[in-house]
Scaffold this active site. Sequence first.
Site, PDB file in Angstrom:
ATOM      1  N   ASP A 176       0.816  -1.209   0.000  1.00 47.73           N
ATOM      2  CA  ASP A 176       0.000   0.000   0.000  1.00 47.73           C
ATOM      3  C   ASP A 176       0.853   1.264   0.000  1.00 47.73           C
ATOM      4  O   ASP A 176       1.821   1.366   0.779  1.00 47.73           O
ATOM      5  CB  ASP A 176      -0.876   0.048   1.253  1.00 47.73           C
ATOM      6  CG  ASP A 176      -2.255  -0.541   1.039  1.00 47.73           C
ATOM      7  OD1 ASP A 176      -2.738  -0.542  -0.101  1.00 47.73           O
ATOM      8  OD2 ASP A 176      -2.856  -0.987   2.043  1.00 47.73           O
ATOM      9  N   LYS A 198      -0.388  -0.449  -4.328  1.00 44.49           N
ATOM     10  CA  LYS A 198      -1.837  -0.224  -4.277  1.00 44.49           C
ATOM     11  C   LYS A 198      -2.114   1.184  -3.793  1.00 44.49           C
ATOM     12  O   LYS A 198      -1.447   1.670  -2.875  1.00 44.49           O
ATOM     13  CB  LYS A 198      -2.523  -1.236  -3.358  1.00 44.49           C
ATOM     14  CG  LYS A 198      -4.062  -1.091  -3.330  1.00 44.49           C
ATOM     15  CD  LYS A 198      -4.724  -2.237  -2.606  1.00 44.49           C
ATOM     16  CE  LYS A 198      -4.675  -2.094  -1.108  1.00 44.49           C
ATOM     17  NZ  LYS A 198      -5.481  -0.932  -0.609  1.00 44.49           N
ATOM     18  N   GLU A 245     -14.176  -2.745  -1.945  1.00 40.75           N
ATOM     19  CA  GLU A 245     -14.439  -2.957  -0.526  1.00 40.75           C
ATOM     20  C   GLU A 245     -15.816  -2.432  -0.118  1.00 40.75           C
ATOM     21  O   GLU A 245     -16.155  -1.276  -0.380  1.00 40.75           O
ATOM     22  CB  GLU A 245     -13.363  -2.286   0.332  1.00 40.75           C
ATOM     23  CG  GLU A 245     -13.558  -2.510   1.816  1.00 40.75           C
ATOM     24  CD  GLU A 245     -12.354  -2.137   2.653  1.00 40.75           C
ATOM     25  OE1 GLU A 245     -12.416  -2.288   3.897  1.00 40.75           O
ATOM     26  OE2 GLU A 245     -11.335  -1.699   2.076  1.00 40.75           O
TER      27      GLU A 245
END
Length: 301
Positions: A119, A148, A217
């Site tokens: 991330d 990400k 998500e």
Amino acid sequence: MTTSDQKETPAAGTETAAPYGMQSRSADIAKRKKVTTVRLADMRRQGEKIAMLTAYDATFAAIEDAAGVDCILVGDSLGMVCQGKNSTVGVSLDEMAYHTRCVAKGLEKADGAALLVADLPFGSYHQSRDQAMASSVCLMEAGAQMIKLEGGGWTTEVVQFLVERGIPVCGHLGLTPQTVSALGGFRVQGKDDDGAAKLVRDAKALEAAGASLLVLEMIPAKLAADLTSQMQTCATIGIGAGSGTAGQVLVMHDMLGINIGRMPKFVRNFMDDADSVHAAFSAYVRAVKDGTFPEDARHSW
């Protein structure tokens, strides 16, 4: 020769135990082919589900890899599960690089096959494309094979900039933890027509920009399945988004049942029927691959 002079001979297919739990891959563990962006694209086309889990250190990364996990995510969720923060905001780029190095070392020692995704933390890619590039280079040098980042809209230009310079990118839409305050808390996204339409637009734009993976998500299962069917090259990875995505991801602590907070609806505790952490990871991989996790009626909206 006396008994004290004799040395134990390791059994075939085993290795002498190493201190502190780390050792090289044993010969009796089948070696997998390396997971690459090409392999992920093949999996998406062939309909093979992609199993992703988070990890933050060398040991768990090696165990996840041995259990068959396809992608290991060094998530900024470490701010919550490792550092005790109330959100992912506040995790630094240096901290992400440290944990990425730890996971990369675990995969290296295990001769692992999993693709390592890391991330970009909050504030490390928001100022400019150049800042995003520098932050990505930091994580790639630490061992990441893909980075990400969260959000749509303005991030499309950033994704294209990175991809054109050889950095594989995973996008993240829906509930984006780094901006949870702006979203009004940990709430399902895309429930109304306008929200759903924006998610689809952002997803297609990220795919056009070159994103290889896209985490979805906490969005309705039907929306996630519809969006997945519209993707031409980008594989969707669901978390609280139903069974219709190309793969699944969970935070490791959640799926092991060691979350110190309230367990999210979309989580299944894989330790319930397992006698070891490795068995729990293996059960997760099997359940993702055969489509028995998640169950839309229990784990999605």
